[in-house]
Design an enzyme around this catalytic site. Structure first.
Site, PDB file in Angstrom:
ATOM      1  N   ASP A 302       0.900  -1.153   0.158  1.00 52.86           N
ATOM      2  CA  ASP A 302      -0.084   0.107   0.245  1.00 52.86           C
ATOM      3  C   ASP A 302       0.865   1.042   0.049  1.00 52.86           C
ATOM      4  O   ASP A 302       2.034   1.524   0.861  1.00 52.86           O
ATOM      5  CB  ASP A 302      -0.971   0.001   1.320  1.00 52.86           C
ATOM      6  CG  ASP A 302      -1.724   1.129   1.200  1.00 52.86           C
ATOM      7  OD1 ASP A 302      -2.091   1.479   0.257  1.00 52.86           O
ATOM      8  OD2 ASP A 302      -1.891   1.895   2.469  1.00 52.86           O
ATOM      9  N   THR A 304       0.359   4.410   0.939  1.00 50.67           N
ATOM     10  CA  THR A 304       0.441   5.107   2.160  1.00 50.67           C
ATOM     11  C   THR A 304       0.914   4.286   3.345  1.00 50.67           C
ATOM     12  O   THR A 304       0.647   3.457   3.574  1.00 50.67           O
ATOM     13  CB  THR A 304      -0.933   5.888   2.554  1.00 50.67           C
ATOM     14  OG1 THR A 304      -1.265   6.587   1.295  1.00 50.67           O
ATOM     15  CG2 THR A 304      -0.633   6.669   3.602  1.00 50.67           C
ATOM     16  N   ASP A 538      -1.035  -0.423   6.544  1.00 50.31           N
ATOM     17  CA  ASP A 538      -1.326   0.046   8.098  1.00 50.31           C
ATOM     18  C   ASP A 538      -2.609   0.598   8.204  1.00 50.31           C
ATOM     19  O   ASP A 538      -2.755   1.106   9.325  1.00 50.31           O
ATOM     20  CB  ASP A 538      -0.129   1.155   8.109  1.00 50.31           C
ATOM     21  CG  ASP A 538      -0.544   2.451   6.936  1.00 50.31           C
ATOM     22  OD1 ASP A 538      -1.418   2.293   6.157  1.00 50.31           O
ATOM     23  OD2 ASP A 538       0.008   3.397   7.327  1.00 50.31           O
TER      24      ASP A 538
END
Length: 783
Positions: A302, A304, A538
């Site tokens: 991912d 971010t 996250d």
């Protein structure tokens, strides 16, 4: 018992109430199961099938033979001691990291908010929730500000569930939008989380191809031990005419069949891997994760929190309409959000405009599925803030402007006004009037480029799967030189069919506007193509994909839900730790396969010798002490060093067939050559048994050392030095009189010894030819 929200005041419990509940045992005392207890470790390493079998054989030798032949009994002490020490070391590392990696719980007590450990939550506590928080005990909602809970880990239903005051919430679920609070009604072992936490965080060897393969070997050997022991005893009794000699001969043949060190070396390699990763601030929550690390060939990341750091900075606000108070509305939105995510925090910190003091009358919290949030202000209209390609029409010039800015690598969000009352039906939002574009500058991790290069060199494909704009994601991926980053794909255009989705995943590397369910589908599509997939993330939008991936890796700063379902947590939030994680997995798996070749070769040649001796009805060529010496120098000591050595070879499936393809021909060569040398020596009635057994010992040691040399490839200075040291140690035993006497070796018959060594040399050459033919045949068959 506290059963409803009204039993706890809005200010939470008082310190006195908390103390009374702790004294009454009404506390969330679920034990932390990051590893086995010390007592369980001791029992697991001492009370084993092998220790029982070897212990029985040791007692028989002590009764019927010489004490020197009971040296193999030391295996029980060595295996147990080494296993206990290594696992206790791993336990301490895991327990320490589990405390660091555990997400605290925010509670309200005496009217003030405080963070406490999960084990300190008591019955009746008012627990506060924000986006990304995991619900750790059961209870009822006391306050809801757009609270939405994902219960997919409990029910399998992926749609978020809106929660109003009085609604139940269950442990194991997590917050995907909004904020609120609930009162703990079931804690400790009464809560549903008690079972989930115990199952999710236990340090276990289950579901491992490696351990399954080793267990298959052990089952095969167990089946063979009893009939071969009976055959050997009968043949030895007939050949020697004494019960004592028959027992000693049978024990010598059987004890060598047992790959007693294989399980030990596997446990040591896993435990040392956990400790090494722990030193790098990497928490391995499940032991099979070590194996999964080595098998990964596709890494989904991912953007971010992985390629970029969690925080962002406000770059600029582009006003699109002078008729709308865009900057004031943005300041009002920032001031009204009491649980800001990273995006809104960047706006709050970077916006110079003061709070206009607008009164919020209704809110729709941000969710990764909607990709926007909204607030209705009394007398100032309804405003939404989110993805431009979601809020704005396809032909809107503002949307095209957002695409231009996003292509530079900035993250772009749109602020728009919507008709009053629109927020009451967020799934049918329409009529958005663009007011401003907000450009955010993302902080690219300095180590990301080098980490991506490492994976490219290791032939691990990296797929960037993000909920952000494809152009923005592609710009960052290009800046990091990710292969295939020049063609970012809008995931909304991807097919739903798994096979078609898998083809699209194979062709492309960067995907934007990916929803939580779509991330999960992408992982499944890659798995359907035969890939071993690791997923990093996250945020709560990553939870479902992390759970379904072969290996879930969470950032330490990620949400509690993300860290709860991941097998590996990077506590220092460093993407650069991943190469070390993968390398450690490859080291463990590659070395265990090398060690398994050694132990299974010994098992095969033991079976060959036992069967041949039993069928021919001659005395077994070895005393137990001879085989203890050979096994120690060609298997036991070398295996310890080989199991912990560096190894970067990528793991492959087919562990059992691959080991058997080496161990069977190697074992046959050792067994047949040893038997032939011994048979020739024993044909001379003038030689004593000690001379004949010495001839057999020389033949077997020479060939076993050759097998060790083959297994130690690729050669380097320390591996060649290890083999040379083992050979030198054997020569020392032959040269030192008291050692020679202790091991009952009499290398007096030079002619027989030379013939036996010549037979071993021929067998060694034939073994190399067979292995080369198998390797060439395997390549031709595409193995």
């Amino acid at each position: 018992m506290v059963t409803d929200a009204q039993a706890t005041p809005a200010g939470g419990l008082t310190a006195a109430q908390v103390a009374r509940r702790v004294a009454a045992g009404q506390v969330n005392d679920v034990p932390r199961r990051s590893s086995r207890s010390v007592g369980e470790i001791v029992r697991a390493n001492v009370l084993t099938r092998f220790n029982a079998l070897i212990g029985t054989l040791f007692v028989l030798v002590m009764i019927f033979g010489a004490w020197q032949d009971g040296l193999f009994g030391g295996i029980i002490v060595a295996n147990s001691a080494i296993g206990i020490v290594q696992e206790v070391r791993a336990k301490r590392t895991l327990d320490r990291l589990a405390v660091i990696g555990e997400t605290p719980v925010t509670v309200r007590r005496d009217g003030a908010d405080a963070e406490v450990a999960q084990q300190q939550v008591v019955l009746g506590d008012l627990i506060l929730l924000g986006t990304g928080d995991r619900i750790v005990v059961d209870g009822a909602v006391a306050d809801s500000r757009g609270l939405e809970v994902d219960e997919s880990l409990l029910t399998g239903e992926a749609d978020p569930v809106r929660k109003a005051p009085g609604d139940p919430v269950q442990s194991g679920s997590f917050v995907v939008a909004g904020s609120g609070g609930f009162v703990a009604a079931k804690v400790g072992r009464d809560a549903y989380a008690a079972r989930l936490v115990e199952e999710a965080s236990r340090f276990t060897l289950s579901h491992s191809e490696l351990m399954s393969g080793i267990n298959r070997f052990l089952v095969y050997v167990t089946w063979l031990i009893v009939p071969i022991a009976i055959l050997l005893f009968a043949s030895q009794f007939g050949a020697t005419g004494g019960v004592g000699n028959a027992v000693v001969g049978a024990v010598a043949g059987v004890v060598t069949m047992i790959p007693e060190g294989l399980v030990l070396m596997t446990s040591i390699a896993f435990a040392v891997g956990v400790v090494r990763l722990g030193r790098r601030r990497c928490l391995v929550q499940e032991l099979p994760a070590i194996e999964g690390l080595a098998r990964v060939d596709v890494l989904c990341v991912d953007k971010t929190g992985t390629l970029t750091e969690p925080g962002m900075d406000l770059d600029e606000v582009v006003v699109l309409s002078d008729a709308l108070p865009g900057r004031r509305a943005l300041a009002a939105l920032a001031a009204a959000d009491d649980d800001p995510n990273a995006t809104m925090r960047a706006v709050q910190e970077g916006l110079a405009d003061p709070d206009p003091g607008w009164k919020a009358t209704g809110t729709v919290p941000f969710s990764s599925a909607r990709k926007w949030s909204g607030t209705e202000f009394d007398g100032n209209g309804s405003w939404v803030f989110g993805a431009p390609d979601v809020l704005l029409a396809a032909g809107d010039p503002a949307r095209a402007r957002a695409e231009e800015i996003g292509a530079t690598g900035l993250r772009v969000l749109a602020l728009a006004r919507v008709p009053d009352g629109s927020l009451a039906a967020p799934d049918a939002l329409g009529g958005a009037e663009p007011a401003a574009l907000v450009a955010l500058r993302q902080r690219v991790r300095p180590e990301a480029a080098a980490t991506l290069r490492y994976f490219a060199e290791q032939r691990v494909q990296v797929k960037v799967i993000s909920g952000d704009n494809p152009a923005s994601v592609g710009a960052i991926a290009r800046a990091l030189d990710l292969p295939g980053a020049g063609h970012p794909v809008d995931a909304r255009s991807l097919p739903e069919d798994t096979a078609e989705l898998a083809e699209a995943m194979e062709r492309n590397s960067v995907f934007g506007r990916v929803g939580p369910q779509q991330k999960r589908a992408m992982v499944k599509a890659l798995q359907a193509k035969g890939h071993t997939v690791a997923m990093t993330g996250d945020g709560v939008n990553d939870v479902l994909a992390l759970k379904d991936a072969d290996l879930g890796v969470a950032m330490g700063s990620g949400s509690g839900a993300t860290r709860a379902v991941a097998q590996v947590v990077l506590l220092d939030n460093s993407f650069a730790t991943l190469p070390s994680v993968v390398a450690e997995g490859r080291r463990v798996l590659g070395n265990i396969e090398r060690v398994a070749n050694l132990f299974l070769t010994k098992t095969v040649y033991s079976i060959i010798l036992a069967v041949l001796v039993g069928l021919v009805h001659i005395r077994f060529p070895f005393l137990p002490r001879h085989l203890t010496l050979i096994s120690s120098l060609t298997i036991g000591v070398p295996a310890f060093f080989l199991a912990l050595a560096p190894n970067s070879e990528r793991a492959r499936t087919g562990f059992v067939p691959r080991v058997l393809r080496f161990a069977i021909p190697a074992g046959i060569a050792c067994g047949v050559a040893t038997f032939a040398g011994y048979r020739l020596a024993a044909a001379n009635p003038a030689t004593a048994f000690e001379e004949d057994s010495t001839t057999a010992t020389l033949a077997l040691f020479a060939l076993a050392l050759w097998v060790l040399l083959l297994i130690a490839r690729p050669w380097n200075w320390w591996r060649l030095g290890l083999v040379a040291a083992m050979g030198a140690a054997f020569l020392v035993v032959l040269a030192v009189p008291w050692l020679r006497h202790f091991f009952a070796l009499r290398p007096d018959n030079l002619r027989n010894d030379v013939i036996a060594l010549a037979i071993s040399a021929v067998a060694g050459v034939l073994l190399v030819l067979v292995l080369r033919w198998d390797a060439r045949f395997g390549r031709a068959q595409g193995r």
